[in-house]
Scaffold this motif. Structure first.
Motif, PDB file in Angstrom:
ATOM      1  N   SER A  10       0.858  -1.184   0.000  1.00 45.37           N
ATOM      2  CA  SER A  10       0.000   0.000   0.000  1.00 45.37           C
ATOM      3  C   SER A  10       0.894   1.234   0.000  1.00 45.37           C
ATOM      4  O   SER A  10       2.094   1.140   0.297  1.00 45.37           O
ATOM      5  CB  SER A  10      -0.873  -0.009   1.251  1.00 45.37           C
ATOM      6  OG  SER A  10      -0.067   0.207   2.406  1.00 45.37           O
ATOM      7  N   PRO A  11       0.351   2.408  -0.336  1.00 45.37           N
ATOM      8  CA  PRO A  11       1.179   3.622  -0.310  1.00 45.37           C
ATOM      9  C   PRO A  11       1.872   3.846   1.036  1.00 45.37           C
ATOM     10  O   PRO A  11       2.987   4.372   1.073  1.00 45.37           O
ATOM     11  CB  PRO A  11       0.159   4.731  -0.606  1.00 45.37           C
ATOM     12  CG  PRO A  11      -0.872   4.061  -1.435  1.00 45.37           C
ATOM     13  CD  PRO A  11      -0.998   2.671  -0.876  1.00 45.37           C
ATOM     14  N   LYS A  12       1.241   3.426   2.121  1.00 50.03           N
ATOM     15  CA  LYS A  12       1.822   3.631   3.448  1.00 50.03           C
ATOM     16  C   LYS A  12       3.148   2.902   3.616  1.00 50.03           C
ATOM     17  O   LYS A  12       4.075   3.414   4.249  1.00 50.03           O
ATOM     18  CB  LYS A  12       0.843   3.165   4.537  1.00 50.03           C
ATOM     19  CG  LYS A  12       1.373   3.371   5.950  1.00 50.03           C
ATOM     20  CD  LYS A  12       0.504   2.677   6.987  1.00 50.03           C
ATOM     21  CE  LYS A  12      -0.816   3.373   7.170  1.00 50.03           C
ATOM     22  NZ  LYS A  12      -1.593   2.812   8.314  1.00 50.03           N
ATOM     23  N   GLY A  49       0.121   7.560  -7.931  1.00 54.87           N
ATOM     24  CA  GLY A  49       1.119   7.821  -6.894  1.00 54.87           C
ATOM     25  C   GLY A  49       0.838   8.979  -5.961  1.00 54.87           C
ATOM     26  O   GLY A  49       1.741   9.438  -5.254  1.00 54.87           O
ATOM     27  N   LYS A  50      -0.402   9.473  -5.904  1.00 57.63           N
ATOM     28  CA  LYS A  50      -0.699  10.623  -5.038  1.00 57.63           C
ATOM     29  C   LYS A  50      -0.450  10.289  -3.554  1.00 57.63           C
ATOM     30  O   LYS A  50       0.235  11.030  -2.845  1.00 57.63           O
ATOM     31  CB  LYS A  50      -2.157  11.071  -5.222  1.00 57.63           C
ATOM     32  CG  LYS A  50      -2.497  11.528  -6.624  1.00 57.63           C
ATOM     33  CD  LYS A  50      -3.907  12.076  -6.721  1.00 57.63           C
ATOM     34  CE  LYS A  50      -4.973  11.080  -6.333  1.00 57.63           C
ATOM     35  NZ  LYS A  50      -4.980   9.878  -7.221  1.00 57.63           N
ATOM     36  N   ALA A  51      -1.045   9.197  -3.095  1.00 55.79           N
ATOM     37  CA  ALA A  51      -0.878   8.815  -1.692  1.00 55.79           C
ATOM     38  C   ALA A  51       0.558   8.383  -1.410  1.00 55.79           C
ATOM     39  O   ALA A  51       1.097   8.654  -0.326  1.00 55.79           O
ATOM     40  CB  ALA A  51      -1.853   7.695  -1.317  1.00 55.79           C
ATOM     41  N   PRO A 229      -0.234   2.937 -12.926  1.00 55.52           N
ATOM     42  CA  PRO A 229       0.241   1.635 -12.427  1.00 55.52           C
ATOM     43  C   PRO A 229      -0.688   1.029 -11.381  1.00 55.52           C
ATOM     44  O   PRO A 229      -0.860  -0.191 -11.335  1.00 55.52           O
ATOM     45  CB  PRO A 229       1.607   1.966 -11.815  1.00 55.52           C
ATOM     46  CG  PRO A 229       2.020   3.251 -12.435  1.00 55.52           C
ATOM     47  CD  PRO A 229       0.754   3.995 -12.701  1.00 55.52           C
ATOM     48  N   GLY A 230      -1.297   1.872 -10.543  1.00 52.42           N
ATOM     49  CA  GLY A 230      -2.193   1.359  -9.512  1.00 52.42           C
ATOM     50  C   GLY A 230      -3.369   0.611 -10.107  1.00 52.42           C
ATOM     51  O   GLY A 230      -3.726  -0.482  -9.658  1.00 52.42           O
ATOM     52  N   ARG A 231      -3.984   1.195 -11.129  1.00 53.92           N
ATOM     53  CA  ARG A 231      -5.114   0.541 -11.780  1.00 53.92           C
ATOM     54  C   ARG A 231      -4.663  -0.716 -12.505  1.00 53.92           C
ATOM     55  O   ARG A 231      -5.359  -1.737 -12.509  1.00 53.92           O
ATOM     56  CB  ARG A 231      -5.787   1.511 -12.741  1.00 53.92           C
ATOM     57  CG  ARG A 231      -6.586   2.612 -12.036  1.00 53.92           C
ATOM     58  CD  ARG A 231      -7.002   3.713 -12.991  1.00 53.92           C
ATOM     59  NE  ARG A 231      -7.744   3.193 -14.132  1.00 53.92           N
ATOM     60  CZ  ARG A 231      -7.944   3.874 -15.256  1.00 53.92           C
ATOM     61  NH1 ARG A 231      -7.428   5.096 -15.389  1.00 53.92           N
ATOM     62  NH2 ARG A 231      -8.633   3.349 -16.241  1.00 53.92           N
ATOM     63  N   ALA A 232      -3.481  -0.664 -13.125  1.00 50.96           N
ATOM     64  CA  ALA A 232      -2.964  -1.833 -13.828  1.00 50.96           C
ATOM     65  C   ALA A 232      -2.697  -2.977 -12.852  1.00 50.96           C
ATOM     66  O   ALA A 232      -3.039  -4.132 -13.128  1.00 50.96           O
ATOM     67  CB  ALA A 232      -1.674  -1.468 -14.572  1.00 50.96           C
ATOM     68  N   LEU A 233      -2.121  -2.665 -11.701  1.00 49.40           N
ATOM     69  CA  LEU A 233      -1.826  -3.701 -10.713  1.00 49.40           C
ATOM     70  C   LEU A 233      -3.106  -4.280 -10.120  1.00 49.40           C
ATOM     71  O   LEU A 233      -3.152  -5.458  -9.762  1.00 49.40           O
ATOM     72  CB  LEU A 233      -0.921  -3.142  -9.614  1.00 49.40           C
ATOM     73  CG  LEU A 233       0.520  -2.859 -10.050  1.00 49.40           C
ATOM     74  CD1 LEU A 233       1.288  -2.130  -8.951  1.00 49.40           C
ATOM     75  CD2 LEU A 233       1.248  -4.136 -10.441  1.00 49.40           C
ATOM     76  N   ASP A 234      -4.152  -3.471 -10.024  1.00 50.35           N
ATOM     77  CA  ASP A 234      -5.442  -3.996  -9.559  1.00 50.35           C
ATOM     78  C   ASP A 234      -5.971  -5.053 -10.526  1.00 50.35           C
ATOM     79  O   ASP A 234      -6.529  -6.074 -10.109  1.00 50.35           O
ATOM     80  CB  ASP A 234      -6.468  -2.866  -9.423  1.00 50.35           C
ATOM     81  CG  ASP A 234      -6.306  -2.088  -8.123  1.00 50.35           C
ATOM     82  OD1 ASP A 234      -5.653  -2.610  -7.199  1.00 50.35           O
ATOM     83  OD2 ASP A 234      -6.818  -0.962  -8.049  1.00 50.35           O
TER      84      ASP A 234
END
Length: 363
Positions: A10-12, A49-51, A229-234
């Protein structure tokens, strides 16, 4: 750079960020000049990559505020990089740092997708937190992810806080829908607009995530997700590669007698996969209709058009006018919207949407 699989991070707890060095350098420069704005609003489409940027800012500043630790960027992973084994990094991951408060409405999204996620009680906690003295004399930091999920009362309460922020306070906000944010909040925030990744940086993220994609599907995902990338990885994480490839193949051969093939796809794909891939499958349908329009007007696309894909566009454009393609796209999007509001059978909606093309009188 460590090659730990980013698809599970996760971004964290993701220490890396690719493609946004300019925004990071801006933060460093203002921090070093002691001119860091109290409120930052990071905007951009989902999954770019916002978060992750927000957490890198948070970790960097908390590290600078701590006399026992300092930033470790020997590996060259960007100006805000903090080692994942550092005390600050671990405290942020465990939500145990006394100078950090995180509010994230998206964590409740699966429970009630239509509910307002961030309410005024959460913002009251922010106000109380910022009025407390920092334990080490450094910044008190609040991170509110997806502030477009705030209700009106919460937004007004936040506005009062950022109008008169306490000294040594830092408020970081993110949104994928900048236009939904109160103009008064926007005007009192320093806005960072981050862009989707280019193909080179998108590929770096996929490689780092050990996605193991062939070039054709990598380029397809890049275009489908608009460099997210986030949507692709989902899609990859939720068993989407196989179903996307099968539906792509079916669409490219729509003019053949293959109606039974889509029925087989629907029947043999687990319900859970359709649930997880529902949004991306509709994105797939809109994506190829949009590309057909671009193909008609000879608009340059990010990736080369393969033989089967080109044949599909040629046949589609012979059978349909531009207006008719737009109407089909509108019908598909209408079906999707109704399915969300009425909780309709997702498998049947996907089948009906795809067969809008197949069963048309003109194709």
């Amino acid at each position: 750079m460590d090659t730990k699989d980013l698809s599970s991070l996760s971004p964290k707890n993701n220490p890396y960020l690719i493609g946004h060095a300019e925004s990071e350098s801006l933060i460093i420069d203002l921090y070093n000049k002691d001119k860091l704005n109290n409120t930052w609003l990071i905007s951009g489409c989902s999954g770019i990559g916002k978060a992750t940027l927000a957490y890198r800012i948070i970790r960097y500043i908390l590290t600078q505020d701590s006399p026992q630790t300092n930033s470790n960027n020997e590996n060259g992973d960007g100006p805000l990089y903090v080692e994942r084994t550092s005390e600050i990094f671990l405290k942020v991951v465990s939500s145990s740092h006394p100078n950090l408060l995180v509010v994230d409405g998206s964590s409740n999204e699966e429970k009630d997708p239509l509910a307002e996620k961030i309410k005024i009680d959460e913002i009251r906690k922010v106000n109380n937190f910022l009025r407390m003295t920092s334990g080490q004399g450094g910044y008190k930091i609040v991170f509110i992810d997806n502030i477009d999920l705030m209700n009106k009362n919460a937004a007004n309460a936040l506005l009062k806080i950022i109008e008169e922020p306490p000294k040594k306070s830092l408020i970081i906000l993110t949104t994928s829908f900048l236009s939904r944010i109160l103009p008064t909040i926007r005007s009192r925030s320093r806005i960072i607009k981050i862009k989707p990744l280019n193909l080179n940086n998108f590929t770096k993220v996929m490689d780092l995530a050990k996605a193991h994609l062939d070039d054709e599907f990598l380029n397809y995902l890049y275009e489908l997700t608009s460099g997210s990338p986030g949507r692709a990885l989902d899609i990859i994480k939720n068993d989407g590669i196989d179903i996307h490839k099968r539906i792509k193949k079916f669409i490219f051969h729509l003019t053949e007698d293959n109606s039974s093939e889509i029925q087989e796809i629907v029947n043999t794909t687990p319900k859970e996969t359709f649930e997880k891939q529902y949004v991306s499958i509709f994105q797939l349908l809109s994506f190829f209709l949009n590309k057909a329009l671009k193909f008609n007007f000879s608009v340059q696309t990010e990736s080369p058009v393969g033989k089967d894909e080109k044949n599909f566009y040629v046949k589609l454009l012979k059978k349909f006018s531009i207006i008719e393609i737009l109407r089909i796209k509108e019908k598909i999007e209408s079906l999707y919207a109704k399915s969300l509001s009425l909780n309709l059978n997702k498998k049947q909606i996907i089948l009906s949407s795809i067969l809008l093309l197949k069963n048309s009188k003109k194709i």
